[in-house]
Each structure stands twice: as structure tokens, then as C-alpha cells.
Design a protein around this motif. Structure first.
Motif, PDB file in Angstrom:
ATOM      1  N   ASN A 183       0.807  -1.219   0.000  1.00  9.62           N
ATOM      2  CA  ASN A 183       0.000   0.000   0.000  1.00  9.62           C
ATOM      3  C   ASN A 183       0.842   1.272   0.000  1.00  9.62           C
ATOM      4  O   ASN A 183       0.416   2.288  -0.546  1.00  9.62           O
ATOM      5  N   VAL A 184       2.038   1.220   0.562  1.00 13.62           N
ATOM      6  CA  VAL A 184       2.949   2.378   0.438  1.00 13.62           C
ATOM      7  C   VAL A 184       3.162   2.653  -1.047  1.00 13.62           C
ATOM      8  O   VAL A 184       3.053   3.782  -1.527  1.00 13.62           O
ATOM      9  N   TYR A 185       3.408   1.583  -1.792  1.00 14.44           N
ATOM     10  CA  TYR A 185       3.634   1.749  -3.236  1.00 14.44           C
ATOM     11  C   TYR A 185       2.345   2.166  -3.949  1.00 14.44           C
ATOM     12  O   TYR A 185       2.314   3.144  -4.695  1.00 14.44           O
ATOM     13  N   GLU A 186       1.268   1.428  -3.695  1.00 10.33           N
ATOM     14  CA  GLU A 186       0.070   1.619  -4.528  1.00 10.33           C
ATOM     15  C   GLU A 186      -0.720   2.858  -4.114  1.00 10.33           C
ATOM     16  O   GLU A 186      -1.228   3.592  -4.959  1.00 10.33           O
ATOM     17  N   GLN A 187      -0.795   3.137  -2.815  1.00 11.30           N
ATOM     18  CA  GLN A 187      -1.629   4.261  -2.382  1.00 11.30           C
ATOM     19  C   GLN A 187      -0.863   5.579  -2.281  1.00 11.30           C
ATOM     20  O   GLN A 187      -1.420   6.640  -2.521  1.00 11.30           O
ATOM     21  N   LEU A 188       0.432   5.528  -1.918  1.00 12.95           N
ATOM     22  CA  LEU A 188       1.184   6.778  -1.774  1.00 12.95           C
ATOM     23  C   LEU A 188       1.985   7.100  -3.040  1.00 12.95           C
ATOM     24  O   LEU A 188       1.966   8.228  -3.518  1.00 12.95           O
ATOM     25  N   LEU A 189       2.685   6.100  -3.584  1.00 17.02           N
ATOM     26  CA  LEU A 189       3.601   6.356  -4.696  1.00 17.02           C
ATOM     27  C   LEU A 189       2.970   6.104  -6.062  1.00 17.02           C
ATOM     28  O   LEU A 189       3.624   6.304  -7.090  1.00 17.02           O
ATOM     29  N   ALA A 190       1.692   5.622  -6.071  1.00 12.72           N
ATOM     30  CA  ALA A 190       0.993   5.327  -7.341  1.00 12.72           C
ATOM     31  C   ALA A 190       1.785   4.328  -8.182  1.00 12.72           C
ATOM     32  O   ALA A 190       1.846   4.433  -9.405  1.00 12.72           O
ATOM     33  N   VAL A 191       2.405   3.362  -7.498  1.00 13.38           N
ATOM     34  CA  VAL A 191       3.230   2.350  -8.165  1.00 13.38           C
ATOM     35  C   VAL A 191       2.628   0.971  -7.907  1.00 13.38           C
ATOM     36  O   VAL A 191       2.475   0.558  -6.748  1.00 13.38           O
ATOM     37  N   PRO A 192       2.295   0.212  -8.963  1.00 17.38           N
ATOM     38  CA  PRO A 192       1.757  -1.139  -8.769  1.00 17.38           C
ATOM     39  C   PRO A 192       2.859  -2.113  -8.403  1.00 17.38           C
ATOM     40  O   PRO A 192       3.989  -1.975  -8.901  1.00 17.38           O
ATOM     41  N   VAL A 286       7.819  13.689 -11.955  1.00 17.73           N
ATOM     42  CA  VAL A 286       6.356  13.776 -11.836  1.00 17.73           C
ATOM     43  C   VAL A 286       6.029  13.151 -10.487  1.00 17.73           C
ATOM     44  O   VAL A 286       6.189  11.939 -10.310  1.00 17.73           O
ATOM     45  N   VAL A 287       5.662  13.963  -9.515  1.00 18.92           N
ATOM     46  CA  VAL A 287       5.486  13.460  -8.150  1.00 18.92           C
ATOM     47  C   VAL A 287       3.995  13.265  -7.854  1.00 18.92           C
ATOM     48  O   VAL A 287       3.208  14.203  -8.023  1.00 18.92           O
ATOM     49  N   PRO A 288       3.592  12.081  -7.449  1.00 16.60           N
ATOM     50  CA  PRO A 288       2.180  11.847  -7.110  1.00 16.60           C
ATOM     51  C   PRO A 288       1.728  12.803  -5.996  1.00 16.60           C
ATOM     52  O   PRO A 288       2.463  13.012  -5.029  1.00 16.60           O
ATOM     53  N   PRO A 289       0.552  13.399  -6.137  1.00 11.89           N
ATOM     54  CA  PRO A 289       0.107  14.433  -5.187  1.00 11.89           C
ATOM     55  C   PRO A 289       0.177  14.029  -3.721  1.00 11.89           C
ATOM     56  O   PRO A 289       0.561  14.823  -2.880  1.00 11.89           O
ATOM     57  N   ARG A 290      -0.154  12.776  -3.402  1.00 10.75           N
ATOM     58  CA  ARG A 290      -0.220  12.407  -1.980  1.00 10.75           C
ATOM     59  C   ARG A 290       1.108  12.550  -1.260  1.00 10.75           C
ATOM     60  O   ARG A 290       1.153  12.689  -0.046  1.00 10.75           O
ATOM     61  N   ILE A 291       2.213  12.499  -2.030  1.00  8.77           N
ATOM     62  CA  ILE A 291       3.497  12.611  -1.331  1.00  8.77           C
ATOM     63  C   ILE A 291       4.327  13.770  -1.886  1.00  8.77           C
ATOM     64  O   ILE A 291       5.535  13.817  -1.683  1.00  8.77           O
ATOM     65  N   SER A 292       3.659  14.712  -2.571  1.00 11.15           N
ATOM     66  CA  SER A 292       4.393  15.841  -3.136  1.00 11.15           C
ATOM     67  C   SER A 292       4.451  17.007  -2.139  1.00 11.15           C
ATOM     68  O   SER A 292       3.419  17.403  -1.591  1.00 11.15           O
ATOM     69  N   GLU A 293       5.658  17.519  -1.925  1.00  9.32           N
ATOM     70  CA  GLU A 293       5.847  18.619  -0.972  1.00  9.32           C
ATOM     71  C   GLU A 293       5.006  19.821  -1.385  1.00  9.32           C
ATOM     72  O   GLU A 293       4.357  20.451  -0.570  1.00  9.32           O
ATOM     73  N   GLU A 398     -10.305  17.276  -5.751  1.00 14.04           N
ATOM     74  CA  GLU A 398     -10.770  16.184  -6.627  1.00 14.04           C
ATOM     75  C   GLU A 398      -9.790  15.970  -7.780  1.00 14.04           C
ATOM     76  O   GLU A 398      -9.445  14.845  -8.123  1.00 14.04           O
ATOM     77  N   LEU A 399      -9.306  17.072  -8.342  1.00  6.18           N
ATOM     78  CA  LEU A 399      -8.380  16.960  -9.484  1.00  6.18           C
ATOM     79  C   LEU A 399      -7.072  16.309  -9.039  1.00  6.18           C
ATOM     80  O   LEU A 399      -6.509  15.456  -9.741  1.00  6.18           O
ATOM     81  N   LEU A 400      -6.610  16.636  -7.836  1.00  5.72           N
ATOM     82  CA  LEU A 400      -5.377  16.011  -7.321  1.00  5.72           C
ATOM     83  C   LEU A 400      -5.580  14.507  -7.158  1.00  5.72           C
ATOM     84  O   LEU A 400      -4.711  13.695  -7.507  1.00  5.72           O
ATOM     85  N   GLU A 401      -6.758  14.113  -6.639  1.00  7.70           N
ATOM     86  CA  GLU A 401      -7.045  12.677  -6.487  1.00  7.70           C
ATOM     87  C   GLU A 401      -7.112  12.004  -7.854  1.00  7.70           C
ATOM     88  O   GLU A 401      -6.695  10.856  -8.013  1.00  7.70           O
ATOM     89  N   LYS A 402      -7.624  12.719  -8.840  1.00  6.37           N
ATOM     90  CA  LYS A 402      -7.726  12.165 -10.212  1.00  6.37           C
ATOM     91  C   LYS A 402      -6.326  11.954 -10.781  1.00  6.37           C
ATOM     92  O   LYS A 402      -6.029  10.923 -11.381  1.00  6.37           O
ATOM     93  N   ILE A 403      -5.443  12.897 -10.537  1.00  3.99           N
ATOM     94  CA  ILE A 403      -4.055  12.776 -11.005  1.00  3.99           C
ATOM     95  C   ILE A 403      -3.393  11.576 -10.341  1.00  3.99           C
ATOM     96  O   ILE A 403      -2.763  10.736 -10.991  1.00  3.99           O
ATOM     97  N   GLN A 404      -3.606  11.439  -9.018  1.00  9.49           N
ATOM     98  CA  GLN A 404      -3.044  10.304  -8.276  1.00  9.49           C
ATOM     99  C   GLN A 404      -3.528   8.982  -8.873  1.00  9.49           C
ATOM    100  O   GLN A 404      -2.746   8.075  -9.148  1.00  9.49           O
ATOM    101  N   ALA A 405      -4.831   8.902  -9.117  1.00  3.84           N
ATOM    102  CA  ALA A 405      -5.427   7.653  -9.624  1.00  3.84           C
ATOM    103  C   ALA A 405      -4.944   7.363 -11.041  1.00  3.84           C
ATOM    104  O   ALA A 405      -4.613   6.225 -11.372  1.00  3.84           O
ATOM    105  N   ASP A 406      -4.862   8.411 -11.883  1.00  4.91           N
ATOM    106  CA  ASP A 406      -4.443   8.199 -13.275  1.00  4.91           C
ATOM    107  C   ASP A 406      -2.977   7.761 -13.343  1.00  4.91           C
ATOM    108  O   ASP A 406      -2.601   6.913 -14.151  1.00  4.91           O
ATOM    109  N   LEU A 407      -2.141   8.337 -12.476  1.00  7.98           N
ATOM    110  CA  LEU A 407      -0.729   7.918 -12.441  1.00  7.98           C
ATOM    111  C   LEU A 407      -0.649   6.427 -12.133  1.00  7.98           C
ATOM    112  O   LEU A 407       0.082   5.673 -12.784  1.00  7.98           O
ATOM    113  N   TYR A 408      -1.462   5.983 -11.174  1.00  5.96           N
ATOM    114  CA  TYR A 408      -1.439   4.565 -10.805  1.00  5.96           C
ATOM    115  C   TYR A 408      -1.951   3.709 -11.969  1.00  5.96           C
ATOM    116  O   TYR A 408      -1.321   2.713 -12.347  1.00  5.96           O
ATOM    117  N   GLU A 409      -3.080   4.125 -12.542  1.00  3.39           N
ATOM    118  CA  GLU A 409      -3.694   3.321 -13.615  1.00  3.39           C
ATOM    119  C   GLU A 409      -2.722   3.141 -14.789  1.00  3.39           C
ATOM    120  O   GLU A 409      -2.575   2.050 -15.323  1.00  3.39           O
TER     121      GLU A 409
END
Ligand code: 87F
Length: 516
Positions: A183-192, A286-293, A398-409
Motif C-alpha cells: 500500500n505504500v507503493y500503490e496508495q502513496l507512490l501510485a506504483v503497482p 512527476v510526483v504523485p500528489p499524496r506525497i508531493s511537498e 478532486e483533481l489532485l485525487e484524479k491525477i493520483q489515480a491516473d498515475l497509478y492506472e
């Protein structure tokens, strides 16, 4: 400030180095294999630490700090444990100009540091389970090519070390921790990542079994070990005499003491390198929003020389107001009022740093009561949008969450499309050369794995006389994991191992790939 002057698909190692330097993530240090973590990457590690620490606290794990140093005798406590690793141990031999009687190791991991004290502290089954974790750095003096974040001589990590009364208790925790790593990878870093078990060749030899999360780097087609959670069995408790009285013994009954069951698990700053390699592009990080400073940067636009000072003041005031609206909903938002730099220059600068969302605001936006948005994860020509100021505090999150999800997808689609299920050996090496990892029916024996590695290494590597440490990363395929999710198609006692030189039956589908 210039951008990245090499393409990710042309010279990946050079691209990676430039993205990290120009993205202000790290700086190089005068000792090979050591790097300086600048605030942008430290922030990411701190976010991961906060998230993971909260998870293990809920599991009853406590943090502690053991010494950095290990005496030679203690480190060599068990020859079998250390033999494979001895070449990587860094030693302190002097205090000033005085040579030490006995050299002292710098911890490469803390089993031998901690477990003599586990033996001292654990006397009764009531002292179990003991669950301690350290956030620290360790040293492994590797001679292979260092790579920032991926392979460094000192790295920051957490190392968890737990002791349980039963194997069931240990087994359960091993998988709980592995799921947090995933989940660190998938939820924070958007990495499968793929969850599985290591083969006998790849597991931690000092333990009983190793579970792992495996990532995939599309640019090189290589697999990468993302984090490991080991069940140590009773190997270390027998080595260090960590025993408890058998709780099932009747009052007067004498039963043999029980050796405790142990786990150890570690996740390191390697996670940052994986994130950069997967999401970065030719404009930089390109830093996923959840962990971007910085999650949102607001850049003034349309400010021309003929604009009056009053109008400029008014625009800045409005922009500061927008920043406050976003900060009020916990968005990490900055504004870029730097004088003497064009909007275009500022766009490049924040794009290098991988800020996931830019808002542009000028007289046009002000008059129309909207902001112009630009998503960092999309190509320039597709990246623009608009948000009405009245919607800002809901549409931006919402847009930040969309970016996070799209990076993962996107990363997940790339990983999935590069896992080739293969039963015909002739397809194996061509699939690797096509930047795939391969899922094959395998016998899981070490001997067969060695053969697969040799059979899949490029001919040139075998004959090249370049000394090991300058040679490019190995082209031989290694086993990455035995996926917990096993496809169908292996008939026990019928299906053969895919390696043509092996006459054994296949035990399971096993993921192979070139790797880091
Ligand atoms: O992975 C983990 C997770 C965290 C705690 N330790 C385990 C196993 C570490 C295996 N290992 C890895 N490199 C080493 C290098 C030198 C000496 C000893 C070792 C060593 O024991």
C-alpha cells in the motif's frame, strides 16, 4: 536553469541522474555510493514514514534505537548467517590514530545487534509478542555500480524485528506488514507491485521464508525488489537462545523451553527511486500528489510592463487569496511571485520539480472568475483545464485525487502489459529483450534458476572481460517472486519446468526478469 537534455528513452541512466539533480531531490557526495537527500526527497521519505509508522503502531509495534556498531564477535555469531554478506560489511578500525584491538562493524542490518537483548528481555511467554522497529540508516559496502536511491552504500530504512510464541502469530504478521508495503507503493507512490514469495535462491538464507513486493521499471523492462517481510522461523532464536517456558506446562510439570518464532521486515528509500523512474518524463520529475511537498503552485500570468502597480498589487492579493482557500482545505499550495522571471520560465522550473498541478492566474482569469489549470501528468497539449473560483476548494482536491489515480492506472497498465505468461522456452529470452518480465511454470530449485540465469544472459556478457563492477547490470534473468495469485494451467505431476535443460516437474508459476 536548463531542462533535462537527454530523453528517458534514449539514455535512461543519464536521464535518471539529471532528473534527480535538476529536480532538486539529491546531490552527489564525495564518497562513492553516498548521496545527500535534499528536502524534496526527505519530504517524501517523511510522508512514507508517517503513514507506515501509524500502521505499525496500530499493530502494537514500538520504535527504539539500538547502537550503530556491532562487535566483530557478535556479528560473526553464526557463520552461516554472515558468510554470504561478509564482503559488504564496513569496519571501524581506528579511534583517531589509535588502532582498535578488535575492529567494529557498522550495522548492515540489526539482527545481531538486537537479538542478544531479545534473549535477555524475553523470559516468559507473557513477554510475547515483542514487536520493535527502528527508523535508521545502515551501511553495505557494495561494489556493484551505485545508483541513487536504488543501490547506495548507506541507505535509510525501517527494520522491524518481532518475536512470537507461535508460528501462526509470526506468519500472520509477515503478511500484514507485506500488505502495508504494497500500500505504500500503490496508495502513496501510485506504483503497482506484485505480492509473492521469494524462491530458495533469492530468499534471506538466515530466515525460513521471504515474502516480497516486486515492482517493474518500464523504461528498462527490469523488475525491482520493493520491500521484504521475512519469517525467520526459530533460526535466530536458536542461534541467540531466545526461549520462553512452555505455557501449556502444568504447575509441577517440566517441559522443554520453547524457542520463539521471529520476523524481520524492511522498506528503504529505494521506494523514492522506483517512483522517480516510473513516473518521471522528459520534462523532469512527476510526483504523485499524496506525497508531493508542493501539490499546487499558482503562477501569475498576463502581467505586462504596461500594467499599473495598483493592478499588479490587486492581482497578487487575489492570488494570495486563492492560496489561502486551498491551504484551508489542507492542500500544500505555493505561489511564485518571483520578479524577473517569465511565466514560461517558472512553468519549466516547477515542471522539473514534478509539482502535480499548476494554476495560472492573470487579468483574464480574474475577469472571468476562474483559474487555468495545468496537470503535470499529461502531455502539455492535453494538460489544460479551467476551474471556477467558487468551485476551487472542492474541484482542486478532486483533481489532485484524479491525477493520483491516473498515475497509478497508467503504471498498472504498463506493468500488466509487460508480464508475459510463457510455457514455451523459445519465447522466454525474446520476451525479456522486449522489456517484459515472464511468468513461467518452474520447479523452484536453485540449480534450475542458475541455469535459467545463464541461458538468458546475453552472450556478450559471458565473454566480456570487463571487471565485474564496471559491467552493465546483469542481463541474466533472476526469479523475482512466486506470486501469491497463481494463474491456472499447472497440472501437478504433469506440467514440466519450462527450462529445457531441467527434467523436473513445475511446482508453481514463477515470475522471472532482468532486475536491479
Ligand atoms: O532484509 C531484511 C529486513 C530488515 C531486517 N533484516 C532483514 C534481512 C537482512 C539480510 N542481510 C542483508 N545484507 C547484509 C549485509 C551484511 C551483513 C548481513 C546482511 C543481512 O543479514
Amino acid at each position: 536553469l536548463i531542462g533535462i537534455d537527454v530523453a528517458k528513452e534514449t539514455d535512461f541512466p543519464e536521464w535518471y541522474q539529471q532528473v534527480l539533480l535538476k529536480g532538486d531531490m539529491l546531490d552527489y557526495y564525495d564518497i562513492s555510493g553516498c548521496y545527500i537527500l535534499k528536502p524534496a526527497s526527505q519530504f517524501i521519505w517523511d510522508e512514507i514514514r508517517a503513514w507506515f509508522d501509524a500502521k505499525i503502531k496500530k499493530m502494537g509495534v514500538k520504535n527504539c534505537s539500538f547502537p550503530l556498531f556491532v562487535s566483530e564477535d557478535v556479528l560473526n555469531k553464526e557463520k552461516s548467517h554472515i558468510e554470504g554478506f561478509a564482503a559488504e560489511v564496513a569496519w571501524v578500525t581506528h579511534g583517531g590514530s589509535t588502532k582498535l584491538e578488535k575492529k567494529i562493524a557498522i550495522r548492515p542490518t540489526s539482527e545481531t545487534v538486537m537479538y542478544p537483548y531479545y534473549a535477555k528481555w524475553i523470559q516468559s511467554y507473557r513477554d510475547l509478542p515483542l514487536k520493535l522497529n527502528q527508523w535508521n540508516s545502515v551501511v553495505r559496502w557494495e561494489f556493484k555500480h551505485p545508483q541513487p536511491f536504488l543501490r547506495t552504500r548507506e541507505f535509510h530504512w525501517q527494520e522491524g524485528h518481532t518475536a512470537h510464541l507461535t508460528k501462526e502469530g509470526a506468519d500472520k504478521e509477515v503478511l500484514e506488514i507485506l500488505e502495508h508495503y504494497a500500500n505504500v507503493y500503490e496508495q502513496l507512490l501510485a506504483v503497482p507491485v506484485m505480492r509473492g514469495r521469494k524462491t530458495d535462491k533469492e530468499r534471506f538464507a538466515g530466515g525460513l521464508y521471504t515474502t516480497t513486493v516486486e515492482g517493474y521499471i518500464p523504461a528498462t523492462g527490469r523488475g525491482i525488489q520493493g520491500g521484504t517481510s521475512h519469517c525467520l522461523g526459530q533460526n535466530f532464536s536458536k542461534m541467540f537462545g531466545i526461549t520462553v517456558q512452555d505455557p501449556s506446562a502444568k504447575a509441577d510439570e517440566k517441559k522443554d523451553p520453547l524457542f520463539v518464532w521471529q520476523n524481520s521486515w524492511g522498506l528503504s528509500t529505494r521506494v523514492i527511486g522506483v517512483m522517480v523512474m516510473i513516473h518521471g518524463d522528459n520534462r523532469g520529475l512527476v510526483v504523485p500528489p499524496r506525497i508531493s511537498e508542493v501539490q499546487v503552485v499558482i503562477v501569475p500570468v498576463g502581467v505586462t510592463a504596461k500594467m499599473s502597480d495598483d493592478d499588479k498589487q490587486a492581482l497578487h492579493k487575489e492570488i494570495t487569496g486563492l492560496q489561502e482557500v486551498l491551504r484551508a482545505v489542507d492542500i500544500r499550495c505555493e505561489t511564485d511571485f518571483r520578479e524577473g522571471y517569465s511565466p514560461g520560465w517558472k512553468f519549466n522550473d516547477w515542471e522539473l520539480k514534478g509539482v502535480p498541478l499548476r494554476l495560472e492566474f492573470g487579468p483574464g482569469e480574474s475577469k472571468g472568475h476562474f483559474v487555468t489549470t495545468s496537470r503535470r501528468d499529461l502531455p502539455k497539449e492535453e494538460s489544460k483545464g479551467q476551474i471556477a473560483i467558487t468551485e476551487l476548494n472542492t474541484a482542486v482536491p478532486e483533481l489532485l485525487e484524479k491525477i493520483q489515480a491516473d498515475l497509478y492506472e497508467r503504471a498498472d497498465a504498463q506493468f500488466k502489459s509487460h508480464i508475459k505468461q510463457i510455457t514455451n522456452w523459445d519465447e522466454f529470452v525474446p520476451a525479456l529483450n522486449d522489456k517484459n518480465v515472464c511468468l513461467i511454470p518452474h520447479c523452484l530449485t536453485e540449480e534450475c534458476e542458475d541455469q535459467v540465469k545463464d541461458l538468458s544472459a546475453r552472450k556478450a556478457e559471458e565473454q566480456s572481460d570487463v571487471p565485474q563492477d564496471e559491467r552493465a547490470p546483469s542481463m541474466g534473468a533472476k526469479s523475482l517472486c512466486i506470486p501469491f495469485e497463481q494463474p491456472a494451467g499447472i497440472e501437478k505431476g504433469v506440467t514440466k519446468c519450462t527450462n529445457p535443460q531441467c527434467s523436473r516437474l513445475a511446482e508453481a508459476w514463477c515470475l522471472f526478469g532482468r532486475s536491479y
